[in-house]
Design a protein around this motif. Structure first.
Motif, PDB file in Angstrom:
ATOM      1  N   ALA A 296       0.829  -1.205   0.000  1.00  0.00           N
ATOM      2  CA  ALA A 296       0.000   0.000   0.000  1.00  0.00           C
ATOM      3  C   ALA A 296       0.861   1.253   0.000  1.00  0.00           C
ATOM      4  CB  ALA A 296      -0.938  -0.006   1.205  1.00  0.00           C
ATOM      5  N   LYS A 297       1.937   1.245   0.754  1.00  0.00           N
ATOM      6  CA  LYS A 297       2.842   2.394   0.819  1.00  0.00           C
ATOM      7  C   LYS A 297       3.405   2.708  -0.567  1.00  0.00           C
ATOM      8  CE  LYS A 297       7.158   3.970   2.966  1.00  0.00           C
ATOM      9  NZ  LYS A 297       8.273   3.595   3.885  1.00  0.00           N
ATOM     10  N   GLU A 298       3.836   1.679  -1.280  1.00  0.00           N
ATOM     11  CA  GLU A 298       4.406   1.870  -2.614  1.00  0.00           C
ATOM     12  C   GLU A 298       3.407   2.540  -3.554  1.00  0.00           C
ATOM     13  OE1 GLU A 298       5.574  -0.907  -6.447  1.00  0.00           O
ATOM     14  OE2 GLU A 298       5.727  -1.769  -4.431  1.00  0.00           O
ATOM     15  N   LYS A 299       2.159   2.066  -3.555  1.00  0.00           N
ATOM     16  CA  LYS A 299       1.155   2.620  -4.463  1.00  0.00           C
ATOM     17  C   LYS A 299       0.733   4.024  -4.036  1.00  0.00           C
ATOM     18  CE  LYS A 299       1.628  -1.101  -6.585  1.00  0.00           C
ATOM     19  NZ  LYS A 299       2.623  -1.092  -7.677  1.00  0.00           N
ATOM     20  N   LEU A 300       0.620   4.256  -2.749  1.00  0.00           N
ATOM     21  CA  LEU A 300       0.251   5.584  -2.261  1.00  0.00           C
ATOM     22  C   LEU A 300       1.346   6.600  -2.564  1.00  0.00           C
ATOM     23  CD1 LEU A 300      -1.300   4.523   1.158  1.00  0.00           C
ATOM     24  CD2 LEU A 300      -2.553   5.570  -0.741  1.00  0.00           C
ATOM     25  N   VAL A 304       0.276   9.997  -4.694  1.00  0.00           N
ATOM     26  CA  VAL A 304       0.264  11.362  -4.152  1.00  0.00           C
ATOM     27  C   VAL A 304       0.948  12.349  -5.095  1.00  0.00           C
ATOM     28  CG1 VAL A 304       0.166  10.596  -1.737  1.00  0.00           C
ATOM     29  CG2 VAL A 304       2.389  11.073  -2.787  1.00  0.00           C
ATOM     30  N   ASN A 305       1.737  11.835  -6.044  1.00  0.00           N
ATOM     31  CA  ASN A 305       2.400  12.694  -7.027  1.00  0.00           C
ATOM     32  C   ASN A 305       1.858  12.487  -8.441  1.00  0.00           C
ATOM     33  OD1 ASN A 305       4.585  14.090  -5.443  1.00  0.00           O
ATOM     34  ND2 ASN A 305       5.085  11.966  -4.955  1.00  0.00           N
ATOM     35  N   ALA A 306       0.710  11.828  -8.546  1.00  0.00           N
ATOM     36  CA  ALA A 306       0.173  11.472  -9.857  1.00  0.00           C
ATOM     37  C   ALA A 306      -0.743  12.558 -10.412  1.00  0.00           C
ATOM     38  CB  ALA A 306      -0.603  10.163  -9.747  1.00  0.00           C
ATOM     39  N   PHE A 326      -8.078   9.008 -13.926  1.00  0.00           N
ATOM     40  CA  PHE A 326      -8.898   9.141 -12.715  1.00  0.00           C
ATOM     41  C   PHE A 326      -9.368   7.805 -12.166  1.00  0.00           C
ATOM     42  CE2 PHE A 326     -11.560   9.947 -16.528  1.00  0.00           C
ATOM     43  CZ  PHE A 326     -12.213   8.718 -16.557  1.00  0.00           C
ATOM     44  N   HIS A 327      -9.143   6.713 -12.918  1.00  0.00           N
ATOM     45  CA  HIS A 327      -9.640   5.408 -12.474  1.00  0.00           C
ATOM     46  C   HIS A 327      -8.834   4.947 -11.274  1.00  0.00           C
ATOM     47  CE1 HIS A 327     -11.234   1.375 -12.509  1.00  0.00           C
ATOM     48  NE2 HIS A 327     -12.020   1.669 -13.543  1.00  0.00           N
ATOM     49  N   GLY A 328      -9.525   4.588 -10.203  1.00  0.00           N
ATOM     50  CA  GLY A 328      -8.861   4.316  -8.931  1.00  0.00           C
ATOM     51  C   GLY A 328      -8.412   2.892  -8.695  1.00  0.00           C
ATOM     52  N   GLN A 329      -8.338   2.063  -9.731  1.00  0.00           N
ATOM     53  CA  GLN A 329      -8.047   0.647  -9.517  1.00  0.00           C
ATOM     54  C   GLN A 329      -6.749   0.381  -8.751  1.00  0.00           C
ATOM     55  OE1 GLN A 329     -10.645  -1.273 -11.075  1.00  0.00           O
ATOM     56  NE2 GLN A 329     -10.072  -2.731  -9.508  1.00  0.00           N
ATOM     57  N   PRO A 330      -5.639   1.084  -9.042  1.00  0.00           N
ATOM     58  CA  PRO A 330      -4.415   0.797  -8.272  1.00  0.00           C
ATOM     59  C   PRO A 330      -4.591   1.016  -6.768  1.00  0.00           C
ATOM     60  CG  PRO A 330      -3.889   2.073 -10.234  1.00  0.00           C
ATOM     61  CD  PRO A 330      -5.388   2.075 -10.111  1.00  0.00           C
ATOM     62  N   ILE A 331      -5.277   2.090  -6.386  1.00  0.00           N
ATOM     63  CA  ILE A 331      -5.488   2.358  -4.961  1.00  0.00           C
ATOM     64  C   ILE A 331      -6.549   1.431  -4.391  1.00  0.00           C
ATOM     65  CG2 ILE A 331      -6.122   4.119  -3.262  1.00  0.00           C
ATOM     66  CD1 ILE A 331      -3.395   4.495  -4.646  1.00  0.00           C
ATOM     67  N   ALA A 332      -7.558   1.100  -5.193  1.00  0.00           N
ATOM     68  CA  ALA A 332      -8.586   0.160  -4.730  1.00  0.00           C
ATOM     69  C   ALA A 332      -7.963  -1.182  -4.372  1.00  0.00           C
ATOM     70  CB  ALA A 332      -9.659  -0.013  -5.807  1.00  0.00           C
ATOM     71  N   PHE A 333      -7.109  -1.702  -5.266  1.00  0.00           N
ATOM     72  CA  PHE A 333      -6.426  -2.964  -4.972  1.00  0.00           C
ATOM     73  C   PHE A 333      -5.556  -2.841  -3.719  1.00  0.00           C
ATOM     74  CE2 PHE A 333      -6.371  -4.725  -9.606  1.00  0.00           C
ATOM     75  CZ  PHE A 333      -7.665  -5.203  -9.437  1.00  0.00           C
ATOM     76  N   ALA A 334      -4.818  -1.744  -3.623  1.00  0.00           N
ATOM     77  CA  ALA A 334      -3.922  -1.548  -2.482  1.00  0.00           C
ATOM     78  C   ALA A 334      -4.691  -1.520  -1.170  1.00  0.00           C
ATOM     79  CB  ALA A 334      -3.118  -0.265  -2.663  1.00  0.00           C
ATOM     80  N   MET A 335      -5.828  -0.835  -1.158  1.00  0.00           N
ATOM     81  CA  MET A 335      -6.624  -0.748   0.067  1.00  0.00           C
ATOM     82  C   MET A 335      -7.266  -2.092   0.411  1.00  0.00           C
ATOM     83  SD  MET A 335      -6.300   2.222   1.432  1.00  0.00           S
ATOM     84  CE  MET A 335      -4.585   2.019   0.921  1.00  0.00           C
ATOM     85  N   ASP A 336      -7.725  -2.804  -0.599  1.00  0.00           N
ATOM     86  CA  ASP A 336      -8.295  -4.127  -0.330  1.00  0.00           C
ATOM     87  C   ASP A 336      -7.241  -5.090   0.192  1.00  0.00           C
ATOM     88  OD1 ASP A 336     -10.968  -3.656  -0.863  1.00  0.00           O
ATOM     89  OD2 ASP A 336     -10.814  -4.173  -2.982  1.00  0.00           O
ATOM     90  N   PHE A 337      -6.025  -4.985  -0.326  1.00  0.00           N
ATOM     91  CA  PHE A 337      -4.927  -5.821   0.164  1.00  0.00           C
ATOM     92  C   PHE A 337      -4.571  -5.442   1.602  1.00  0.00           C
ATOM     93  CE2 PHE A 337      -0.275  -7.241  -0.573  1.00  0.00           C
ATOM     94  CZ  PHE A 337      -0.562  -8.528  -0.143  1.00  0.00           C
ATOM     95  N   LEU A 338      -4.517  -4.144   1.866  1.00  0.00           N
ATOM     96  CA  LEU A 338      -4.235  -3.684   3.229  1.00  0.00           C
ATOM     97  C   LEU A 338      -5.288  -4.198   4.205  1.00  0.00           C
ATOM     98  CD1 LEU A 338      -2.470  -1.907   5.082  1.00  0.00           C
ATOM     99  CD2 LEU A 338      -3.978   0.001   4.549  1.00  0.00           C
ATOM    100  N   LYS A 339      -6.536  -4.262   3.769  1.00  0.00           N
ATOM    101  CA  LYS A 339      -7.611  -4.755   4.632  1.00  0.00           C
ATOM    102  C   LYS A 339      -7.346  -6.179   5.118  1.00  0.00           C
ATOM    103  CE  LYS A 339     -11.611  -4.100   2.667  1.00  0.00           C
ATOM    104  NZ  LYS A 339     -12.537  -3.883   1.522  1.00  0.00           N
ATOM    105  N   LEU A 340      -6.732  -6.998   4.284  1.00  0.00           N
ATOM    106  CA  LEU A 340      -6.389  -8.357   4.706  1.00  0.00           C
ATOM    107  C   LEU A 340      -5.377  -8.325   5.849  1.00  0.00           C
ATOM    108  CD1 LEU A 340      -6.039 -10.205   1.269  1.00  0.00           C
ATOM    109  CD2 LEU A 340      -8.032 -10.092   2.771  1.00  0.00           C
ATOM    110  N   GLY A 341      -4.391  -7.439   5.727  1.00  0.00           N
ATOM    111  CA  GLY A 341      -3.407  -7.318   6.790  1.00  0.00           C
ATOM    112  C   GLY A 341      -4.012  -6.822   8.094  1.00  0.00           C
ATOM    113  N   ILE A 342      -4.925  -5.866   7.982  1.00  0.00           N
ATOM    114  CA  ILE A 342      -5.619  -5.354   9.175  1.00  0.00           C
ATOM    115  C   ILE A 342      -6.425  -6.463   9.821  1.00  0.00           C
ATOM    116  CG2 ILE A 342      -7.341  -3.709  10.011  1.00  0.00           C
ATOM    117  CD1 ILE A 342      -6.567  -1.930   7.577  1.00  0.00           C
ATOM    118  N   SER A 343      -7.167  -7.192   8.988  1.00  0.00           N
ATOM    119  CA  SER A 343      -8.025  -8.254   9.504  1.00  0.00           C
ATOM    120  C   SER A 343      -7.222  -9.306  10.257  1.00  0.00           C
ATOM    121  CB  SER A 343      -8.788  -8.909   8.343  1.00  0.00           C
ATOM    122  OG  SER A 343      -9.655  -9.925   8.818  1.00  0.00           O
TER     123      SER A 343
END
Length: 506
Positions: A296-300, A304-306, A326-343
């Motif tokens: 997630a850090k890598e994609k964010l 932030v500079n995109a 404007f399509h948010g797929q890279p961040i959507a994937f990153a956040m969904d992946f992060l959710k697994l780590g949180i869980s």
């Protein structure tokens, strides 16, 4: 003062601006770049070029040509019609992050705006004026249209803002701060709302919170190991080195460091040969959670500079290109992946809570109760942890696999990235409460074993936490304890405790 260039903003600088309210300024030469890009738009308009969203309608209306006299009204109408967000507002820090990230994207000079529009963002950030932005309503693929429209309203002196601790009308805040409301010109409304800055802002805050929570969860897990006379051999360097996952190796090293002088841990064979997985596999599980965070850090850091506007204006070629940045797929994937780590961070913590309170799994007082039977002790705290973990499992379902067509099927695939990011933040709050419950139980268990036998690192953490929550000497209402400790973990520990060489010091 942090200088914004549009291409060099780091996550550490985002943290300083958003969480510490550091001031910002434009890089030297940025206004000239922005101004030159604006001249390209004005030239192409004068040449009667047909350009999406500049002299056409939006979405399915892209084939409708707009008269030149109506171009400014077109942009204002866009903001008004798209400000359809609903629900509770984002926090001030998320609103501030959205201001910062949208400004940083516009500074690069591909969006055709005037310098005064970018300066309006800078003035808002430095004055501490944060738009009130409803959380719900973004599909995460035409840009975060609804949230960013509410942000844009404030720049125009409309809508509501948070200012000096109050929620108020934007007109009053701008008047107090001496800021003139913006008047939009051709292309500028579209430039304000085409982008991924809502999901990215939420994602950045989630990243900051998860990083802190993972560090804390390792320390709390170390205390649990002491409370259960855990076997330290499972954290041996050679064991983790041969598998090769760096995050796993680092987690094991931190646990070893925290417990290096503990008299409560054991060696294999002293009490038992092997611990349960929730103890023995802490580095493997939390190390994998660190991997989700690093992804997630890598994609964010990229986002932030995109430049995520549409269309984009390339001044050197006098070229306007419509696309889909404007399509948010890279961040959507990153956040969904992060959710697994949180869980899973919370999931394994709940299993350690069970081992702390279940008399069939330890030699501690049943449910850590001071008077078992008459008093229930931590029995229902485990229920609460189990409930929070189960809720997180539901929220961990990927938002990014869903898509609903919009704008009469013109926008027929969307990312739902903002939903993914919002769910990640909700899951973090749940996970933090689970870690707080584990900490309450671990402190109680180590008291039973003997606080004087604890490692210096865990003992220091124990003493600080005991200033927030007292020991269990009799049954009481534990809800405030859980909330107070979770709030302490969220808001105070990072500033009070710093990590050095694997051991926590003030």
């Amino acid at each position: 003062m942090i200088i914004l260039t549009g291409g060099e903003l780091t996550l550490d600088e985002v943290k300083r601006i958003v969480l510490d309210n550091e001031q910002v300024s434009l890089a030297k030469g940025a206004e000239e770049t922005i101004r030159d890009n604006r001249k390209t738009i004005e030239k192409l308009i004068s040449e009667k070029k047909t350009m999406y969203g500049i002299n056409t309608g939006f979405g399915k209306f892209s084939d409708v040509v707009i008269a030149e006299d109506d171009l400014d009204d077109l942009q204002l109408n866009l903001i008004h019609s798209h400000a359809c967000g609903v629900g509770d507002p984002f926090s001030e820090k998320i609103s501030r992050a959205m201001l910062l990230l949208r400004a940083n994207a516009l500074i690069k000079g591909y969006s055709g705006v005037r310098p005064q529009l970018v300066n309006q963002f800078i003035d808002f950030l430095n004055a501490g004026i944060h738009p009130v932005i409803p959380q719900q309503g973004s599909l995460g693929a035409s840009g975060d249209l609804a949230p960013l429209s509410h942000l844009a309203l404030a720049l125009l002196g409309e809508g509501e803002v948070f200012y000096q601790g109050k929620r108020m009308q934007a007109t009053g805040a701008l008047e107090d701060a001496g800021i003139v409301p913006l008047r939009l010109k051709a292309k500028e409304g579209l430039a304000l709302i085409n982008g991924t800055q809502a999901m990215t802002a939420v994602g950045v805050i989630a990243y900051f919170e998860m990083e802190k929570l993972l560090k804390q969860s390792e320390l709390v897990a170390a205390m649990t190991l002491e409370g259960l006379n855990g076997i330290i051999d499972a954290f041996d360097h050679d064991l983790h080195q041969v598998r090769g996952h760096q995050e796993q190796i680092e987690t094991a090293a931190r646990i070893r460091s925290y417990l290096s002088d503990s008299n409560l841990t054991t060696r294999q064979g002293e009490v038992r040969v092997q611990d349960a997985y929730s103890l023995r596999c802490i580095p493997q599980v939390l190390g994998a959670s660190w991997q989700t965070l690093n992804y997630a850090k890598e994609k964010l850091a990229t986002e932030v500079n995109a430049v995520t506007d549409n269309p984009l204006i390339f001044s050197e070629e006098d070229k306007v290109v419509s696309g889909g940045n404007f399509h948010g797929q890279p961040i959507a994937f990153a956040m969904d992946f992060l959710k697994l780590g949180i869980s899973e961070t919370a999931n394994i913590a709940e299993r350690r809570i069970e081992r702390l309170v279940n008399p069939q799994l330890n030699d501690l007082p049943p449910f850590l109760s001071p008077n078992p039977g008459l008093e229930s002790g931590a029995m229902i705290m485990q229920y609460t942890a189990a409930s929070l973990v189960s809720e997180n499992k539901t929220l961990a379902h990927p938002a990014s696999v869903d898509s609903i067509p919009s704008s009469a099927n013109q926008e027929d695939h969307v990312s739902m990235g903002t939903i993914a990011a919002r769910h990640a933040l909700t899951m973090l709050q749940n996970a933090r409460r689970v870690i707080a419950i584990e900490l309450i139980c671990a402190m109680q268990a180590t008291e039973y074993r003997g606080v004087e036998k604890m490692a210096s690192a865990t003992r220091e953490f124990y003493e600080k936490a005991r200033t927030i929550v007292a020991g269990i000497t009799k049954d009481r209402v534990f809800s405030p304890d859980i909330e107070d400790l979770a709030d302490w973990l969220k808001n105070k520990e990072e500033s009070e405790i710093k990590q050095k060489g694997g051991v926590l010091h003030e």
